[in-house]
Design a protein around this motif. Structure first.
Motif, PDB file in Angstrom:
ATOM      1  N   VAL A 136       0.712  -1.155  -0.091  1.00  0.00           N
ATOM      2  CA  VAL A 136      -0.117  -0.089   0.028  1.00  0.00           C
ATOM      3  C   VAL A 136       0.856   1.504   0.046  1.00  0.00           C
ATOM      4  CG1 VAL A 136      -0.266   0.007   2.597  1.00  0.00           C
ATOM      5  CG2 VAL A 136      -1.944   0.976   1.098  1.00  0.00           C
ATOM      6  N   SER A 137       0.293   2.306  -0.435  1.00  0.00           N
ATOM      7  CA  SER A 137       1.186   3.515  -0.770  1.00  0.00           C
ATOM      8  C   SER A 137       0.880   4.575   0.262  1.00  0.00           C
ATOM      9  CB  SER A 137       1.554   3.781  -2.223  1.00  0.00           C
ATOM     10  OG  SER A 137       0.321   4.366  -2.490  1.00  0.00           O
ATOM     11  N   PRO A 138       1.549   5.654   0.652  1.00  0.00           N
ATOM     12  CA  PRO A 138       1.046   6.777   1.192  1.00  0.00           C
ATOM     13  C   PRO A 138       0.130   7.610   0.483  1.00  0.00           C
ATOM     14  CG  PRO A 138       3.505   6.438   1.687  1.00  0.00           C
ATOM     15  CD  PRO A 138       2.972   5.746   0.427  1.00  0.00           C
ATOM     16  N   ARG A 139       0.268   7.496  -0.868  1.00  0.00           N
ATOM     17  CA  ARG A 139      -0.622   8.547  -1.841  1.00  0.00           C
ATOM     18  C   ARG A 139      -2.150   7.671  -1.882  1.00  0.00           C
ATOM     19  NH1 ARG A 139       2.301  10.977  -7.119  1.00  0.00           N
ATOM     20  NH2 ARG A 139       4.225  11.830  -6.164  1.00  0.00           N
ATOM     21  N   LEU A 140      -1.880   6.471  -1.917  1.00  0.00           N
ATOM     22  CA  LEU A 140      -3.429   5.780  -1.746  1.00  0.00           C
ATOM     23  C   LEU A 140      -3.911   6.277  -0.441  1.00  0.00           C
ATOM     24  CD1 LEU A 140      -5.609   3.678  -2.637  1.00  0.00           C
ATOM     25  CD2 LEU A 140      -4.179   2.033  -1.773  1.00  0.00           C
ATOM     26  N   LEU A 141      -3.243   5.991   0.680  1.00  0.00           N
ATOM     27  CA  LEU A 141      -3.986   6.303   1.902  1.00  0.00           C
ATOM     28  C   LEU A 141      -4.398   7.621   1.881  1.00  0.00           C
ATOM     29  CD1 LEU A 141      -1.443   4.467   4.400  1.00  0.00           C
ATOM     30  CD2 LEU A 141      -3.568   3.683   3.444  1.00  0.00           C
ATOM     31  N   ALA A 142      -3.483   8.707   1.561  1.00  0.00           N
ATOM     32  CA  ALA A 142      -3.770  10.145   1.499  1.00  0.00           C
ATOM     33  C   ALA A 142      -5.473  10.144   0.479  1.00  0.00           C
ATOM     34  CB  ALA A 142      -2.835  11.089   0.665  1.00  0.00           C
ATOM     35  N   GLY A 143      -5.280   9.596  -0.469  1.00  0.00           N
ATOM     36  CA  GLY A 143      -6.617   9.574  -1.345  1.00  0.00           C
ATOM     37  C   GLY A 143      -7.790   9.073  -0.573  1.00  0.00           C
ATOM     38  N   LEU A 144      -7.558   8.051   0.075  1.00  0.00           N
ATOM     39  CA  LEU A 144      -8.806   7.476   0.976  1.00  0.00           C
ATOM     40  C   LEU A 144      -9.222   8.378   2.222  1.00  0.00           C
ATOM     41  CD1 LEU A 144      -7.420   3.654   1.560  1.00  0.00           C
ATOM     42  CD2 LEU A 144      -9.322   4.571  -0.017  1.00  0.00           C
ATOM     43  N   VAL A 145      -8.241   9.158   2.790  1.00  0.00           N
ATOM     44  CA  VAL A 145      -8.601  10.061   3.943  1.00  0.00           C
ATOM     45  C   VAL A 145      -9.345  11.180   3.151  1.00  0.00           C
ATOM     46  CG1 VAL A 145      -7.472  11.933   5.145  1.00  0.00           C
ATOM     47  CG2 VAL A 145      -6.443   9.890   5.279  1.00  0.00           C
ATOM     48  N   HIS A 146      -9.339  11.643   1.969  1.00  0.00           N
ATOM     49  CA  HIS A 146      -9.843  12.686   1.512  1.00  0.00           C
ATOM     50  C   HIS A 146     -11.223  12.170   0.618  1.00  0.00           C
ATOM     51  CE1 HIS A 146      -7.162  15.932   2.647  1.00  0.00           C
ATOM     52  NE2 HIS A 146      -6.295  14.835   2.305  1.00  0.00           N
ATOM     53  N   ASN A 147     -11.363  10.935   0.683  1.00  0.00           N
ATOM     54  CA  ASN A 147     -12.418  10.483  -0.201  1.00  0.00           C
ATOM     55  C   ASN A 147     -13.308   9.511   0.438  1.00  0.00           C
ATOM     56  OD1 ASN A 147     -12.246  11.957  -3.025  1.00  0.00           O
ATOM     57  ND2 ASN A 147     -10.120  11.421  -2.420  1.00  0.00           N
ATOM     58  N   GLY A 148     -13.567   9.827   1.684  1.00  0.00           N
ATOM     59  CA  GLY A 148     -14.643   8.556   2.129  1.00  0.00           C
ATOM     60  C   GLY A 148     -13.944   7.435   2.655  1.00  0.00           C
ATOM     61  N   GLY A 149     -12.800   7.031   2.804  1.00  0.00           N
ATOM     62  CA  GLY A 149     -11.946   6.074   3.371  1.00  0.00           C
ATOM     63  C   GLY A 149     -11.802   6.002   4.689  1.00  0.00           C
ATOM     64  N   SER A 150     -11.451   4.978   5.396  1.00  0.00           N
ATOM     65  CA  SER A 150     -10.797   4.833   6.544  1.00  0.00           C
ATOM     66  C   SER A 150      -9.165   4.667   6.641  1.00  0.00           C
ATOM     67  CB  SER A 150     -11.508   3.972   7.727  1.00  0.00           C
ATOM     68  OG  SER A 150     -11.325   2.825   7.221  1.00  0.00           O
ATOM     69  N   VAL A 151      -8.552   5.340   7.415  1.00  0.00           N
ATOM     70  CA  VAL A 151      -7.239   5.293   7.633  1.00  0.00           C
ATOM     71  C   VAL A 151      -6.988   5.445   9.195  1.00  0.00           C
ATOM     72  CG1 VAL A 151      -4.679   6.143   6.976  1.00  0.00           C
ATOM     73  CG2 VAL A 151      -6.420   6.104   5.320  1.00  0.00           C
ATOM     74  N   ILE A 152      -6.924   4.245  10.051  1.00  0.00           N
ATOM     75  CA  ILE A 152      -7.113   4.521  11.205  1.00  0.00           C
ATOM     76  C   ILE A 152      -5.665   3.839  12.033  1.00  0.00           C
ATOM     77  CG2 ILE A 152      -8.495   3.814  13.456  1.00  0.00           C
ATOM     78  CD1 ILE A 152     -10.063   5.394  11.441  1.00  0.00           C
ATOM     79  N   GLY A 153      -5.263   4.486  12.888  1.00  0.00           N
ATOM     80  CA  GLY A 153      -4.090   4.222  13.703  1.00  0.00           C
ATOM     81  C   GLY A 153      -4.341   3.932  15.024  1.00  0.00           C
ATOM     82  N   ALA A 154      -3.484   3.018  15.662  1.00  0.00           N
ATOM     83  CA  ALA A 154      -3.325   3.022  17.139  1.00  0.00           C
ATOM     84  C   ALA A 154      -2.261   3.271  17.807  1.00  0.00           C
ATOM     85  CB  ALA A 154      -3.633   1.484  17.363  1.00  0.00           C
ATOM     86  N   TYR A 155      -2.146   4.238  18.737  1.00  0.00           N
ATOM     87  CA  TYR A 155      -0.784   4.887  19.181  1.00  0.00           C
ATOM     88  C   TYR A 155      -0.742   4.619  20.242  1.00  0.00           C
ATOM     89  CZ  TYR A 155      -0.297   7.467  14.774  1.00  0.00           C
ATOM     90  OH  TYR A 155       0.030   8.001  13.540  1.00  0.00           O
ATOM     91  N   ALA A 156       0.614   4.064  21.081  1.00  0.00           N
ATOM     92  CA  ALA A 156       0.985   3.964  22.243  1.00  0.00           C
ATOM     93  C   ALA A 156       2.007   5.131  22.505  1.00  0.00           C
ATOM     94  CB  ALA A 156       1.604   2.687  22.562  1.00  0.00           C
ATOM     95  N   GLY A 157       1.435   6.301  23.019  1.00  0.00           N
ATOM     96  CA  GLY A 157       2.150   7.423  22.956  1.00  0.00           C
ATOM     97  C   GLY A 157       2.192   8.000  21.602  1.00  0.00           C
ATOM     98  N   ASP A 158       3.713   7.979  21.192  1.00  0.00           N
ATOM     99  CA  ASP A 158       3.637   8.564  19.871  1.00  0.00           C
ATOM    100  C   ASP A 158       3.863   7.621  18.875  1.00  0.00           C
ATOM    101  OD1 ASP A 158       3.431  10.980  18.014  1.00  0.00           O
ATOM    102  OD2 ASP A 158       5.820  10.750  17.875  1.00  0.00           O
ATOM    103  N   THR A 159       3.856   6.149  19.414  1.00  0.00           N
ATOM    104  CA  THR A 159       4.523   5.206  18.357  1.00  0.00           C
ATOM    105  C   THR A 159       3.277   4.376  17.760  1.00  0.00           C
ATOM    106  OG1 THR A 159       6.390   4.852  19.822  1.00  0.00           O
ATOM    107  CG2 THR A 159       5.580   3.053  18.460  1.00  0.00           C
ATOM    108  N   LEU A 160       3.309   4.296  16.385  1.00  0.00           N
ATOM    109  CA  LEU A 160       2.244   3.689  15.944  1.00  0.00           C
ATOM    110  C   LEU A 160       2.265   2.377  16.225  1.00  0.00           C
ATOM    111  CD1 LEU A 160      -0.238   4.039  13.817  1.00  0.00           C
ATOM    112  CD2 LEU A 160       1.274   3.479  11.850  1.00  0.00           C
ATOM    113  N   VAL A 161       1.279   1.586  16.719  1.00  0.00           N
ATOM    114  CA  VAL A 161       1.254  -0.016  16.940  1.00  0.00           C
ATOM    115  C   VAL A 161       0.317  -0.628  16.262  1.00  0.00           C
ATOM    116  CG1 VAL A 161       2.522   0.588  19.147  1.00  0.00           C
ATOM    117  CG2 VAL A 161      -0.205   0.232  19.028  1.00  0.00           C
TER     118      VAL A 161
END
Length: 280
Positions: free
Chosen positions: A47-72
């Motif tokens: 998967v690419s950052p560009r695809l994820l950015a497109g999802l963010v702006h067009n109804g998709g979900s890009v969800i992160g789980a963070y422990a502090g500032d670390t993506l887990v």
């Protein structure tokens, strides 16, 4: 990262904050985590950052789980439409958790965060696909989240090479597609713990009646079966046939468990059991 849901506490850890990843500068972290968890070779497009950015702006979900500032943990999806019924839903393409954080509640927190995000968009159902021979994933999807396995797709992604370097023999990518009703309180799968039927439980790939339900045996730990290609292929074929037949007869997968306690000397401890129930 904005619009965080309430922090979820994972077992043995501090609070894990779950919410949309909206800062494009942080999207490469999600891609790196995805590659690391799935052990993808450099040539795999993933998967690419560009695809994820497109999802963010067009109804998709890009969800992160963070422990502090670390993506887990990381999940992404998009709006889907059923080709037969026209129903619109959210399709969750993937969800991964850092290996060091697996088994600590992060996966559940991640899916609950995705659920809250999707509900805020006005959609009330989510679908995703998983490998039906992997009992741990089946248990999480069906018993922990309360999703229902409704459709079986042969070779969804085409034959796929396996092994540490993805250079092993290709195997089918059969998938069970689940549907998650987001409108109610998330609830576990229905049905009692599997017990012997006529003195025994079904073997791998075998479906037997259990009252009005069916029980289907699968390996409890697929990684112990996978190194034996011939045996693994036979199990996959049997599970494929059993699921296609059962779902074609109107059953849905509602649970995948191991017996909660030994029910007799003949109960195998290397087997998990799907419970399939007629859709009513």
């Amino acid at each position: 990262m904005t619009n965080d849901v309430n922090p979820h506490r994972a077992s043995g850890s501090g609070p894990v904050t779950v919410g949309p990843i909206e800062d494009p500068a942080r999207l490469p972290e999600a891609v790196d985590l995805y590659r690391a968890v799935l052990d993808l070779p450099s040539g795999d497009p993933a998967v690419s950052p560009r695809l994820l950015a497109g999802l963010v702006h067009n109804g998709g979900s890009v969800i992160g789980a963070y422990a502090g500032d670390t993506l887990v943990g990381f999940a992404y999806g998009y709006v889907g439409r059923d080709a037969g019924t026209g129903e619109v839903y959210h399709y969750s393409q993937a969800a991964v958790v850092d290996r060091a954080w697996q088994g600590r509640g992060v996966g559940r927190a991640l899916k609950q965060g995705q659920r809250e995000y999707v509900l805020a968009t006005g959609l009330t159902r989510m679908r995703w696909a998983y490998d039906p021979v992997r009992a741990r994933n089946a248990h999480f999807n069906l018993d922990v989240l309360g999703a229902r396995g409704r459709w079986f797709v042969r070779d969804l992604y085409g034959p796929e090479a396996r092994g540490p370097s993805h250079e092993g023999p290709a195997e089918p990518t059969d998938r069970l597609v689940v549907e998650w009703d987001l409108t109610g309180t998330p609830s576990p799968g229905a049905g009692p713990s599997p017990e012997p039927v006529a003195g025994r439980l079904p073997a791998w790939g075998e479906a037997v009646p259990a009252g009005d339900d069916l029980l289907l045996g699968v390996p409890r730990t697929w990684s112990r079966t996978e190194p034996e290609p011939g045996r693994a292929a036979r199990v996959r074929a049997a599970v494929r046939d059993a699921l296609e037949h059962a779902l074609g007869q109107g059953y849905v997968a509602v649970s995948c468990r191991v017996p909660s306690s030994p029910a007799g000397e003949d109960v195998p401890h290397d087997t998990a059991y799907y419970r399939l129930r007629r859709d009513v």
